[in-house]
Design a protein around this motif. Structure first.
Motif, PDB file in Angstrom:
ATOM      1  N   ASP A 165      18.333 -11.062  -8.528  1.00  0.00           N
ATOM      2  CA  ASP A 165      18.381 -10.443  -7.210  1.00  0.00           C
ATOM      3  C   ASP A 165      19.765  -9.816  -7.049  1.00  0.00           C
ATOM      4  OD1 ASP A 165      18.309  -9.663  -4.587  1.00  0.00           O
ATOM      5  OD2 ASP A 165      17.915 -11.648  -3.753  1.00  0.00           O
ATOM      6  N   MET A 166      19.851  -8.522  -7.279  1.00  0.00           N
ATOM      7  CA  MET A 166      21.144  -7.833  -7.224  1.00  0.00           C
ATOM      8  C   MET A 166      21.777  -7.912  -5.839  1.00  0.00           C
ATOM      9  SD  MET A 166      22.301  -6.601 -10.067  1.00  0.00           S
ATOM     10  CE  MET A 166      23.476  -5.393  -9.428  1.00  0.00           C
ATOM     11  N   ASN A 167      20.960  -8.010  -4.804  1.00  0.00           N
ATOM     12  CA  ASN A 167      21.492  -8.041  -3.442  1.00  0.00           C
ATOM     13  C   ASN A 167      22.271  -9.321  -3.160  1.00  0.00           C
ATOM     14  OD1 ASN A 167      20.369  -5.522  -2.761  1.00  0.00           O
ATOM     15  ND2 ASN A 167      18.400  -6.471  -2.241  1.00  0.00           N
ATOM     16  N   ASN A 168      21.975 -10.370  -3.904  1.00  0.00           N
ATOM     17  CA  ASN A 168      22.645 -11.654  -3.682  1.00  0.00           C
ATOM     18  C   ASN A 168      23.605 -12.024  -4.812  1.00  0.00           C
ATOM     19  OD1 ASN A 168      21.434 -12.343  -1.166  1.00  0.00           O
ATOM     20  ND2 ASN A 168      19.546 -12.892  -2.241  1.00  0.00           N
ATOM     21  N   LEU A 169      23.888 -11.075  -5.702  1.00  0.00           N
ATOM     22  CA  LEU A 169      24.796 -11.336  -6.812  1.00  0.00           C
ATOM     23  C   LEU A 169      26.246 -11.329  -6.312  1.00  0.00           C
ATOM     24  CD1 LEU A 169      24.769 -11.809  -9.871  1.00  0.00           C
ATOM     25  CD2 LEU A 169      25.113  -9.342 -10.163  1.00  0.00           C
ATOM     26  N   LYS A 170      26.955 -12.396  -6.612  1.00  0.00           N
ATOM     27  CA  LYS A 170      28.331 -12.556  -6.119  1.00  0.00           C
ATOM     28  C   LYS A 170      29.301 -12.667  -7.291  1.00  0.00           C
ATOM     29  CE  LYS A 170      26.746 -16.183  -4.001  1.00  0.00           C
ATOM     30  NZ  LYS A 170      25.290 -15.934  -4.031  1.00  0.00           N
TER      31      LYS A 170
END
Length: 397
Positions: A165-170
């Motif tokens: 999930d690129m949106n939640n990659l930190k």
């Protein structure tokens, strides 16, 4: 998961009669007998007779007799103790009073870190709370409705626990006690949720479910990191080769800062070398995954086959029968997927490439065992676990 000092006890080991320190494999025992049982239960000594002909508990044990004494006392590798009784009285582990804590460092939900001022004291990682949370998940079932014409198709609905999930990659710039123990917790619970989408697993009794969970979570972790890193590089063609995705964190293995002081008294360099023994140095898995460009169904099969084959080889017996039946079901479903859905009756070469990835991961685990055993002799890790079977082959045991 909890970490507490394990330096005091006044009860006695049910195997050798010496001072005990905790409950291991279902039996109150000393560290020495617990370690001995763990290392010899699957060896030739399990079926051998007395080597001395005169072993006496008051004097000495040969290895076969000592192992038989362990089993006679009730030691069993399948006794998870995830709901074991609290230890009371003088034998109780030291309570986590403020004076015994150096820090509470942003702990994950089921993990508590308790340090001690004693320089040579082993620290116990207590995973009972984590196992209890896994039990709760098993009782509630899959988080969403499961449907599909085959078990593999149903299992693929759990792919959300694998895909990136690129949106939640930190970004991650450090790896310390909080991060590493958080990773253990994340993967153990993720595997628990993932397996709830497989009919065969749901039909097992709780005992077998917990055995499988404790054996495969760290194997799942290895492939999970490769697959998510592959997905990241696919989306970002300019990504550096040193970029890796672990959980939902992006790290650069060249620049990330490691703190292993809570884990070992050896240098960071030595610990890094020790933990890297299971790396697949001779096979570029990420590149192979990119070349295959596998579908969600194929990747689900890849994860399941790796986990179930590893567990079967490790435990043999009933677990081997169960995992072989799982692999047969999923292989038949994969055949149906290739032939009926993809119209690809000649899929042998593609399947062989998939299996080459899994074989490389398993081979790295088997080949790392001698170095792991040597690390135990030299006490590379200054931690031990309430359920050592859960961390077998993880690199941390």
């Amino acid at each position: 998961m909890e970490i507490v000092s394990t330096s005091s006890s006044s009860r006695f080991c049910e195997v050798c009669g010496k001072k005990a320190h905790g409950n291991h494999f279902g039996v109150v025992s000393c560290r020495a007998c617990a370690v001995f049982f763990r290392r010899t239960i699957t060896t030739k000594y399990n079926k051998m007779k007395c080597q001395e002909g005169q072993c006496d508990r008051e004097k000495f044990f040969c290895k076969p007799c000592r192992l038989q004494e362990c089993k006679k006392a009730g030691m069993n590798t399948t006794k998870f103790q995830y709901n074991r009784d609290d230890i009371t009285g003088q034998f109780q582990l030291p309570s986590p009073s403020p004076s015994s804590f150096n820090s509470f460092i942003g702990r994950p939900d089921f993990l508590l870190f308790c340090d001690t001022d004693a320089p040579n004291t082993k620290i116990l990682v207590d995973v009972r709370y984590l196992l209890e949370e896994a039990t709760r998940i098993l009782s509630h079932g899959a988080s969403t409705p499961v449907c599909g014409e085959t078990q593999l198709k149903k299992f693929t609905q759990g792919f959300k626990y694998i895909q990136l999930d690129m949106n939640n990659l930190k970004p991650q710039e450090k790896a310390d006690q909080e991060e590493i123990m958080g990773k253990w917790e994340y993967y153990f619970l993720t595997v628990t949720k993932w397996l709830m989408y497989f009919d065969g697993f749901q039909k097992l009794n709780r005992h077998l479910q917990m055995t499988l969970l404790q054996s495969i979570w760290h194997v799942f972790e290895k492939l999970h990191q490769y697959v998510r890193t592959m997905s990241y590089r696919k989306i970002n063609p300019d990504a550096k080769l040193t970029h890796m995705v672990v959980r939902d964190f992006l790290m650069d293995i060249e620049t990330i800062s490691f703190d292993f002081s809570w884990l070992s008294d050896y240098s960071t360099r030595d610990v890094m070398s020790y933990l890297s023994t299971q790396n697949c140095c001779n096979f570029d898995i990420i590149e192979a995954l990119q070349e295959l460009d596998a579908s969600d169904v194929e990747l689900t099969y890849l994860f399941a086959q790796l986990c179930f084959e590893y567990a079967g080889k490790r435990y043999q017996g009933e677990i081997l029968k169960v995992t072989e039946s799982f692999q047969e079901i999923l292989a038949n479903d994969l055949h149906h997927y290739y032939v009926e859905e993809m119209n690809r009756p000649r899929y042998g070469l593609r399947l062989a490439k998939l299996m080459k990835i899994n074989n490389a991961i398993q081979r790295a685990i088997w080949e790392s065992r001698p170095k792991i055993e040597l690390g135990k002799v030299f006490n590379v890790m200054k931690i031990e676990f309430s359920h050592p079977e859960m961390f077998e082959d993880s690199g941390y045991s």
